[in-house]
Design a protein around this motif. Structure first.
Motif, short mmCIF file in Angstrom:
data_model
loop_
_atom_site.label_atom_id
_atom_site.label_comp_id
_atom_site.label_asym_id
_atom_site.label_seq_id
_atom_site.Cartn_x
_atom_site.Cartn_y
_atom_site.Cartn_z
N ARG A 193 0.81 -1.23 0.00
CA ARG A 193 0.00 0.00 0.00
C ARG A 193 0.84 1.27 0.00
O ARG A 193 0.34 2.34 0.34
N TYR A 194 2.13 1.14 -0.39
CA TYR A 194 3.01 2.31 -0.27
C TYR A 194 2.53 3.50 -1.09
O TYR A 194 2.71 4.65 -0.69
N LYS A 195 1.88 3.25 -2.23
CA LYS A 195 1.44 4.38 -3.07
C LYS A 195 0.41 5.23 -2.34
O LYS A 195 0.52 6.45 -2.31
N ALA A 196 -0.58 4.56 -1.78
CA ALA A 196 -1.61 5.29 -1.03
C ALA A 196 -0.98 6.00 0.17
O ALA A 196 -1.37 7.13 0.52
N ASP A 197 0.01 5.37 0.79
CA ASP A 197 0.66 6.00 1.95
C ASP A 197 1.46 7.23 1.53
O ASP A 197 1.47 8.24 2.25
N VAL A 198 2.10 7.17 0.39
CA VAL A 198 2.83 8.35 -0.11
C VAL A 198 1.85 9.46 -0.46
O VAL A 198 2.10 10.64 -0.20
N GLN A 199 0.68 9.09 -0.98
CA GLN A 199 -0.35 10.10 -1.26
C GLN A 199 -0.80 10.81 0.03
O GLN A 199 -1.02 12.01 0.04
N LEU A 200 -0.89 10.03 1.11
CA LEU A 200 -1.22 10.65 2.40
C LEU A 200 -0.15 11.65 2.82
O LEU A 200 -0.46 12.73 3.34
#
Ligand code: GBH
Length: 457
Positions: free
Chosen positions: A60-67
């Motif tokens: 889920r790193y992409k969503a976490d970077v978006q956060l």
């Protein structure tokens, strides 16, 4: 009116660590670290929790970077898992491991976030623990340097900010001396105090060899730092005698004298060696030169401190116990002492004598008893109170001219809190471990506003 404004180039960030967030413990050819083994052993981690899934950040790193982008940070501190890069601790480099961090780092760059990579955050390869007792052996420092070379060869074109080791006492003293409650992996008892100090000496050696390895392997100019959890002594009031007492106490406390002094000055503090006597570690010729590497900055993890005052005893000072009912956050050791940020930075400058070295607060934050309310929000005003006071203390250091350059809040999101498992939440993003849903807490909005206004709000 004091606006608590920070300099324009002040670095706002958040911090995490691989084992605490990644999960995917058997994917990408990763092999076990001591924390996998330890947490799978009954009775070692609260509620039998493990980092097998954690926040599933690996997927889920992409969503976490978006956060992170939503939060507005321009800097992110994370750690690289040795057992993804070299699964057996030594030997073959695993390209799948390198590839995961390439994806993560490229994603950070896409959002204009500078990656700050910690090369080791406590997850020693189990294979090296089995082979030679990991930090008990001098060999660990050499295998660590080879691992560092592999990482910097693989990622040095896209990461320029490196941190060698996170909090040496936490994977040496707390791991090999079970008097520390709760102990850290692998949770072994070595035979003597000298052997405990030998483990941290090996870690210091790893730091020094690691610095050399980074500079040798990096294709571009880069920044190298050590991250330390100094023990911060705070004068009970700022009378000259109490300030002097706090300085003396800072100097002789083993956690400082035995870690930050050798790393920054090339010598264990003399008072600390006097205290240890026969328990001092064996130091081979040349070790201190290796340990005392030029650094570009220093990372300090500061959560709390200890009050000190002048006393009419042999030492001239005394540490004070916290009175019953002293305000705490959600950890038995997390007494709220915001001045610790200011004093930690000031002691490095005046007591260690390194006022030339840029400093980053690489971790600062707290656990709170967060709950999702009926409207689906987490209103953690207690965390906001804690963070606001600590940032004001950081501001004091800046305004008095100490070289504080940035602040990394621990942590971006709730995660595996070592021996406390998932029972302690340090995030400004709430993680529902059933669904992996992320809910930004009120403190997330508060921190975003600080960043937008570049001041304490
Ligand atoms: C950091 O360590 C870690 O870097 C991070 O991974 C962790 O999640 C975070 O803190 C929150 O805990 O029980 O009296 O012996 C913090 C440093 C060192 C503070 C050990 C507490 C134990 C004190 N910690 N210390 S005691």
């Amino acid at each position: 009116m004091i606006m608590y404004k920070f300099p324009e180039d002040f670095c706002w960030g958040t911090a995490t660590a691989a084992y605490q967030i990644e999960g995917a413990y058997r994917e990408g050819r990763r092999k076990p670290s001591v924390w996998d083994t330890f947490s799978a052993t009954s009775g070692k981690v609260l509620n039998g929790d493990t980092g097998a899934v954690a926040c599933d950040h690996y997927h889920r790193y992409k969503a976490d970077v978006q956060l992170m982008a939503q939060l507005g940070i321009k800097h992110y501190r994370f750690s690289i898992a040795w057992t993804r890069i070299i699964p057996d601790g030594r030997g073959t480099v695993n390209e799948e491991g390198i590839d995961f961090y390439k994806r993560l780092v490229d994603c950070l760059h896409e959002y204009g976030i500078t990656p700050h990579a910690t090369l080791f955050h406590w997850d020693s390869p189990q294979a090296l623990e089995d082979l030679y007792g990991s930090w008990q052996s001098r060999q660990m420092a050499y295998d660590y340097a080879d691992y560092v070379t592999a990482v910097v060869r693989g990622l040095g074109d896209r990461i320029t900010h490196w941190m060698t080791l996170n909090e040496i006492p936490c994977f040496t003293h707390m791991s090999y001396d079970v008097k520390h409650k709760p102990p850290h992996a692998p949770g072994k008892q070595v035979r003597s105090r000298k052997e405990v100090w030998q483990t941290s000496h090996h870690a210091l050696l790893a730091h020094g060899l690691g610095c050399q390895a980074i500079r040798a392997a990096s294709p571009v100019p880069c920044q190298v730092a050590l991250v330390d959890n100094i023990s911060v002594t705070v004068p009970i009031n700022e009378s000259p005698v109490n300030v002097a007492a706090a300085k003396n106490a800072f100097h002789s406390c083993g956690q400082n004298g035995g870690i930050i002094f050798p790393a920054l000055t090339g010598a264990y503090s003399s008072t600390m060696l006097d205290n240890l006597k026969k328990d001092a570690p064996d130091i081979q010729p040349g070790d201190l030169e290796i340990i005392h590497q030029p650094l570009d900055s220093l990372g300090l993890n500061i959560y709390t401190g200890t009050y000190v005052r002048a006393a009419d005893n042999e030492l001239g000072y005394e540490f004070l116990n916290f009175p019953k009912g002293y305000p705490q956050m959600h950890m038995p050791w997390l007494n709220i002492l915001p001045e610790s940020i200011y004093w930690g930075i000031r002691h490095i400058s005046e007591t260690v004598g390194r006022n030339d070295l840029p400093v980053y607060i690489t971790e600062s934050g707290c656990a709170a008893q967060d709950e999702v309310n009926a409207t689906g929000e987490v209103l953690d005003t207690d965390r906001i109170m804690y963070l606001r006071q600590h940032l004001k203390s950081a501001h004091r250091a800046v305004s008095e001219g100490y070289p504080l350059k940035g602040y990394f809040l621990w942590s971006l999101m709730d995660n595996f809190e070592w021996a406390w498992g998932y029972s302690r939440r340090f995030g400004i993003v709430y993680v529902d471990y059933e669904t992996q849903k992320r809910i930004p807490k009120a403190s997330f909005e508060w921190y975003a506003e600080c960043i937008r206004q570049n001041r304490v709000v």
